[in-house]
Design an enzyme around this catalytic site. Sequence first.
Site, PDB file in Angstrom:
ATOM      1  N   GLN A  42       0.860  -1.178   0.000  1.00 41.72           N
ATOM      2  CA  GLN A  42       0.000   0.000   0.000  1.00 41.72           C
ATOM      3  C   GLN A  42       0.896   1.228   0.000  1.00 41.72           C
ATOM      4  OE1 GLN A  42      -2.563  -1.688   3.285  1.00 41.72           O
ATOM      5  NE2 GLN A  42      -4.129  -0.489   2.213  1.00 41.72           N
ATOM      6  N   SER A  43       0.482   2.287  -0.683  1.00 39.01           N
ATOM      7  CA  SER A  43       1.389   3.385  -1.011  1.00 39.01           C
ATOM      8  C   SER A  43       1.806   4.216   0.187  1.00 39.01           C
ATOM      9  CB  SER A  43       0.746   4.300  -2.064  1.00 39.01           C
ATOM     10  OG  SER A  43       0.530   3.575  -3.262  1.00 39.01           O
ATOM     11  N   THR A  44       0.911   4.466   1.146  1.00 39.96           N
ATOM     12  CA  THR A  44       1.223   5.353   2.259  1.00 39.96           C
ATOM     13  C   THR A  44       0.840   4.693   3.564  1.00 39.96           C
ATOM     14  OG1 THR A  44      -0.922   6.458   2.188  1.00 39.96           O
ATOM     15  CG2 THR A  44       0.823   7.372   0.799  1.00 39.96           C
ATOM     16  N   GLN A  70      -2.877   4.930   4.174  1.00 39.49           N
ATOM     17  CA  GLN A  70      -3.669   3.864   3.569  1.00 39.49           C
ATOM     18  C   GLN A  70      -3.582   2.588   4.397  1.00 39.49           C
ATOM     19  OE1 GLN A  70      -2.381   3.391  -0.463  1.00 39.49           O
ATOM     20  NE2 GLN A  70      -3.088   5.408  -1.122  1.00 39.49           N
TER      21      GLN A  70
END
Length: 731
Positions: free
Chosen positions: A22-24, A27
């Site tokens: 997941q990117s961040t 998230q």
Amino acid sequence: MSDRSKITEAHRRRRAVVYVRQSTLGQVERNTESAARQYALRDRAVELGWPRESVVVVDGDTGRSGASAAGRVGFKELVAEVGLGHVGVVLALEVSRLARCSADWHQLLDLCALTATLIADADGVYSPADFNDRLLLGLKGTMSEAELHLIRARLDGGLRNKAERGELRTSLPVGLDRDEDGRIVLCPDEQVRHAIRRVFVLWRRLGSARQVVAELVAEGQKLPRRSVGQRRVRWARASYGAVHDLLTNPAYAGAFVFGRTRTHKRVDEHGEVKVRTVEVPLEEWSVCLPEHHPGYVSWPDYLVTRERLRSNVRPRGEGGGAAREGAALLQGLLRCGRCGRRMQVAYSGTGGRSPRYACVRGLHLHGTDACQSLGGGRLDKAVAAAFLEAVTPAGVAATARAVAELETEHDARLAGQRLALERAEFEADRARRQFDVCEPEHRLVARSLERALEDALAAVEHQRAALAALEHARPAPLTDHERGALARLARDLPKLWHAATTSDRDRKELLRALLREVVVTVRGPEAQAAVEVFWEGGARSELVVRLNRRGPERHRTAEGTIELIRRLAAHHPDGQIAAILNKQGRRTGTGLTFTEARVRGIRQRAGIPAAPPIDPDGETVTIQQAASELGVSAATIRRWLNDGLLPAEQTTPHAPWRIRLTDEARRRFVPDVPDGFVALNDAARLLGCARQTVLHKVQRGELQAIQVTRGRRKGLAIEVPAARLDRLIND
């Protein structure tokens, strides 16, 4: 073809890798359903025929963007395992989880094709070795990268749109806050506002960030600091970085700006992509809205500050040192313009009355070369003349205004110190309350609180002592009697300065009454010194002092003169060269006129050969020789030279002409007019132009001319085209 038909037993004998990303971190915290779906891919690998113990989950890149492989340890491990042939299938929710960069994605595809590794997502199972599957996977990877671009474009567009209206909420520096309605206002803390305003007041007076730091440190004034995203203000010792941030941040000028920085990417020597943030010029800022909110200075003042900071290329500090008995008037006041260190004094000559300033601290401390040195005589005279010029009736009036300004500045410092004492007392009261509510038996906490209370009380005493010292040092205002004394001083100071009873130490004390510092930079090639004089009160003057040449160069003849002697020596004897140089106003290195012996000495020292003996049969002759051979006067020869009838050359102005009397040149001087030649007036009429134009054409070689001598009458004959000559005959 079904998904299972692509899976063979060879694939199942290897591991199945589930890639989770997941990117961040936001998230990861909020999008828990997405994480659950990705971890559920383990069950799908079991459904496809892999034993559960052969299914491996790689989730080391959770919270990292897929825009690049840099920093993604899990992805790099996955690529390595695929390249070694240990992986039978790679499972991801969609290909964007694996990579959003075409370079990383196609690298994984190539390795999967070479090692017969499958890729599976929510839509199916693909074999990168198959052309159709590879084409589809490549399209998905391109769409994933394009999707990232679109997401960024939408986010950046929204940010820029709000920034253009000045409504984008950015982090504010210390000294600026937001009110309940979200508007930017000055910090309600009086001490914070006073400390920031104090920096700008000192900057306007001193004009140097380093001098501002030195002044604040000398006063014991601390500066407020605040970390990004925090509201609590901490106080720290003044530093150059803190002062520079205050002076260069446009928010303090009441401006809202966006796009002050830009990211630059480059590949280092190890092949890694490095990203760094660089500042862009003011003209390239994306958004700049002056007068957006209240500030501590105006926008024009901010622009002037930027220009001044760029021009300050040397560190400058306060001059100092007690005045001593030596003849060097700038002892303790002079600073090197190259390294910023104080310059030291040395004496030489009879009785040690010839001072010399030298910057040798770098040599003594670090073993480097000395920066610069110069004689002190001319420098002292130039600075003393500027000092005496400043002490005039107009200068005295400015001094009175400066004293009033010092009183105002001292009041501002007192106000800031009172605020600092008030804050220290508040911190001490809070520490006392915390200590009072602590249970005495709980010594683990009580000891720490007691120590904090003692430190706070010590800080109160320190601030109170600083306030008392400031109040004691208040400058007294000038009385009418003192103003009159200053006016008399302006009239009598030059006499006092040059009086025999005034000692060098007295002159130094007088200089220090007005001078704060003198910065000098020696320009060796020009034999000059650039001098900056910093006066008490913040004024600044610039001087240029001419210096003596040093050592052997002091009495050396100028290089231009030596080069001219080199050119003249090829054709002229030494005596003639001396006459030419004297006519041009040139002098030797010691300021003397040139003689044959002096020219000979210079020529021999420079290794210049003497002129060859004159060849009587040579083609080059002087004006007198040409006049004798052609039977005319020297004045006529000079006129023919000006008209361009004789080929000649002159090495330098005032040098003798060297005329080449070739056979062709002699044929131009005949007793009778040959066919095809006419007089100058007739040539001008036939050619349809003025006499001067005809002469110019002769000089440029466009027309041929000869000199016709008939007794005592002499004149030019010009060759004209035959067609025009026929017209003259017919007329």
